[in-house]
Design a protein around this motif. Structure first.
Motif, PDB file in Angstrom:
ATOM      1  N   GLU A 188       0.882  -1.227  -0.104  1.00 50.91           N
ATOM      2  CA  GLU A 188       0.164   0.127  -0.126  1.00 50.91           C
ATOM      3  C   GLU A 188       0.834   1.380   0.016  1.00 50.91           C
ATOM      4  O   GLU A 188       0.359   2.233  -0.838  1.00 50.91           O
ATOM      5  CB  GLU A 188      -0.886   0.129   1.267  1.00 50.91           C
ATOM      6  CG  GLU A 188      -1.921  -1.179   1.146  1.00 50.91           C
ATOM      7  CD  GLU A 188      -3.088  -0.626   2.033  1.00 50.91           C
ATOM      8  OE1 GLU A 188      -3.450   0.297   2.607  1.00 50.91           O
ATOM      9  OE2 GLU A 188      -4.176  -1.613   2.142  1.00 50.91           O
ATOM     10  N   GLN A 192       0.760   3.939  -3.162  1.00 44.06           N
ATOM     11  CA  GLN A 192       0.147   5.204  -2.808  1.00 44.06           C
ATOM     12  C   GLN A 192       1.398   6.576  -2.975  1.00 44.06           C
ATOM     13  O   GLN A 192       0.808   7.676  -3.084  1.00 44.06           O
ATOM     14  CB  GLN A 192      -0.477   5.421  -1.408  1.00 44.06           C
ATOM     15  CG  GLN A 192      -1.371   4.711  -1.147  1.00 44.06           C
ATOM     16  CD  GLN A 192      -1.911   4.682   0.300  1.00 44.06           C
ATOM     17  OE1 GLN A 192      -1.836   5.732   0.836  1.00 44.06           O
ATOM     18  NE2 GLN A 192      -2.759   3.653   0.709  1.00 44.06           N
ATOM     19  N   GLN A 193       2.577   6.233  -3.265  1.00 39.73           N
ATOM     20  CA  GLN A 193       3.485   7.371  -3.359  1.00 39.73           C
ATOM     21  C   GLN A 193       3.513   8.174  -4.478  1.00 39.73           C
ATOM     22  O   GLN A 193       3.842   9.133  -4.255  1.00 39.73           O
ATOM     23  CB  GLN A 193       4.844   6.511  -3.344  1.00 39.73           C
ATOM     24  CG  GLN A 193       5.563   6.138  -2.004  1.00 39.73           C
ATOM     25  CD  GLN A 193       6.974   5.670  -2.004  1.00 39.73           C
ATOM     26  OE1 GLN A 193       7.503   5.258  -3.060  1.00 39.73           O
ATOM     27  NE2 GLN A 193       7.991   6.344  -0.978  1.00 39.73           N
ATOM     28  N   ASN A 195       0.664   8.810  -5.791  1.00 41.19           N
ATOM     29  CA  ASN A 195      -0.722   9.531  -6.137  1.00 41.19           C
ATOM     30  C   ASN A 195      -0.817  10.792  -5.595  1.00 41.19           C
ATOM     31  O   ASN A 195      -1.582  11.170  -4.837  1.00 41.19           O
ATOM     32  CB  ASN A 195      -1.832   8.605  -5.404  1.00 41.19           C
ATOM     33  CG  ASN A 195      -1.681   7.365  -6.142  1.00 41.19           C
ATOM     34  OD1 ASN A 195      -1.550   7.048  -7.183  1.00 41.19           O
ATOM     35  ND2 ASN A 195      -2.417   6.001  -5.343  1.00 41.19           N
ATOM     36  N   SER A 252       7.093   7.805   6.851  1.00 41.29           N
ATOM     37  CA  SER A 252       5.602   7.556   6.606  1.00 41.29           C
ATOM     38  C   SER A 252       4.961   7.016   7.711  1.00 41.29           C
ATOM     39  O   SER A 252       3.882   7.652   8.142  1.00 41.29           O
ATOM     40  CB  SER A 252       5.332   6.620   5.402  1.00 41.29           C
ATOM     41  OG  SER A 252       3.831   6.357   5.123  1.00 41.29           O
ATOM     42  N   THR A 269      -7.933   5.056   5.965  1.00 41.14           N
ATOM     43  CA  THR A 269      -6.486   5.250   5.667  1.00 41.14           C
ATOM     44  C   THR A 269      -5.534   4.223   6.493  1.00 41.14           C
ATOM     45  O   THR A 269      -5.501   4.397   7.752  1.00 41.14           O
ATOM     46  CB  THR A 269      -6.054   6.638   5.653  1.00 41.14           C
ATOM     47  OG1 THR A 269      -6.921   7.547   4.810  1.00 41.14           O
ATOM     48  CG2 THR A 269      -4.570   6.744   5.168  1.00 41.14           C
ATOM     49  N   ALA A 273       1.306   8.249   2.650  1.00 43.59           N
ATOM     50  CA  ALA A 273       2.411   8.086   1.805  1.00 43.59           C
ATOM     51  C   ALA A 273       2.990   9.328   1.166  1.00 43.59           C
ATOM     52  O   ALA A 273       3.841   9.122   0.248  1.00 43.59           O
ATOM     53  CB  ALA A 273       2.078   7.053   0.874  1.00 43.59           C
ATOM     54  N   GLN A 274       2.543  10.342   1.118  1.00 42.61           N
ATOM     55  CA  GLN A 274       2.694  11.657   0.471  1.00 42.61           C
ATOM     56  C   GLN A 274       2.992  12.765   1.688  1.00 42.61           C
ATOM     57  O   GLN A 274       2.636  12.677   2.856  1.00 42.61           O
ATOM     58  CB  GLN A 274       1.501  12.264  -0.063  1.00 42.61           C
ATOM     59  CG  GLN A 274       0.904  11.423  -1.501  1.00 42.61           C
ATOM     60  CD  GLN A 274       1.880  11.033  -2.327  1.00 42.61           C
ATOM     61  OE1 GLN A 274       2.626  12.140  -2.836  1.00 42.61           O
ATOM     62  NE2 GLN A 274       1.917  10.104  -3.247  1.00 42.61           N
TER      63      GLN A 274
END
Length: 284
Positions: A188, A192-193, A195, A252, A269, A273-274
């Motif tokens: 995951e 998600q990195q 996005n 993260s 969630t 990841a951002q």
């Protein structure tokens, strides 16, 4: 001959202080009498849990006879804040009145707020609590359904999400009502990195500002944006994370812990990841 009205039960939960969680043991003792005492530095939200829990038990079909009840939150010198103690308190009372078996109380931790209808509502800090539960060697953790993926990123710990008090009671009494959540943390995280909701490539013009952002990102510098309202300062700033190096898994987890404690982790969630962007008010 022992008095059946005298009973002592211990339920495990946790207190969140900063980014760290501290184990808390709720001790429920019943004896002859009709008083109710709550000790161990509870704040207003914890003291009010008595009313929430009693209504939730009544509305879900549990009847408690009047006895003298003492509830102690140990260690007594740690401040207890928030609503996460509702669920373990309800389980302690039910066990003291022989509605719940105590075999799993020493191996599982419980956190969650209760609604008056017996529903289990989300809390803050589920991730730090899960990390602490694994570190102390507990078998599992029961959390509200909305927090299950957040706590489920911790491996080597069984995390169960519950919707209602009845589900938890049935689980403790040996029924297969709850299933552990399974979260592939690395899959995951890497999925998600990329996005990012805001991309610097979307900006047209603003070449000087773009160049300044690129220099700041490449060199790890601070940057100050000054201009009239509406000229694009926030629009540009929120796109800066899209040209920063991606978060490592350790970063993260730490970022997710902060969002978890602050209560700003989106429902469902598992990991942030951002790199986050925050826009504080100009009067801060």
């Amino acid at each position: 001959m022992p008095n059946p009205a005298i009973r002592l039960v211990r339920v495990l939960c946790a207190a969140v202080n900063g980014l760290e969680a501290t184990p808390v043991q709720i001790e429920v003792s019943t004896s002859t009498g009709k008083d109710f005492f709550m000790v161990g530095l509870p704040d207003s939200a914890v003291r009010e849990s008595r009313t929430r829990v009693q209504s939730a038990l009544m509305n879900t079909g549990f009847t408690l006879s009047l006895r003298k009840t003492v509830v102690n939150f140990a260690p007594a010198d740690v401040r207890k804040e928030g609503t996460a103690y509702d669920l373990p308190l309800a389980l302690g009372l039910l066990s003291a009145y022989d509605y719940v078996q105590t075999e799993r109380f020493g191996r599982f931790m419980f956190v969650g707020e209760l609604g008056l209808d017996g529903s289990v509502r989300p809390i803050r800090g589920a991730l730090p609590i899960a990390i602490m539960a694994r570190r102390l060697g507990y078998e599992g953790l029961i959390v509200p359904r909305q927090n299950e993926r957040e706590a489920g990123v911790v491996d080597r710990l069984k995390v169960f999400g519950a919707d209602t008090l009845h589900q938890v009671v049935d689980f403790l009494n040996g029924k297969d009502t709850l299933r552990p959540v399974e979260v592939n943390t690395r899959e995951e995280f890497y999925a998600q990195q990329q996005n990012s909701p805001y991309d610097l490539a979307d900006v047209r013009g603003q070449e000087n500002v773009k160049r300044a952002l690129e220099v700041a990102a490449a060199g790890g510098h601070n940057i100050l944006l000054v201009g009239s309202p509406g000229c694009g300062k926030s629009m540009m700033a929120k796109r800066l994370p899209s040209i920063l190096p991606p978060l490592t898994l350790a970063e993260s987890l730490e970022t997710t812990q902060i969002h978890s404690v602050a209560g700003r982790l989106p429902t469902g969630t598992s990991l942030i990841a951002q790199r986050p962007f925050r826009s504080p008010h100009h009067t801060i």
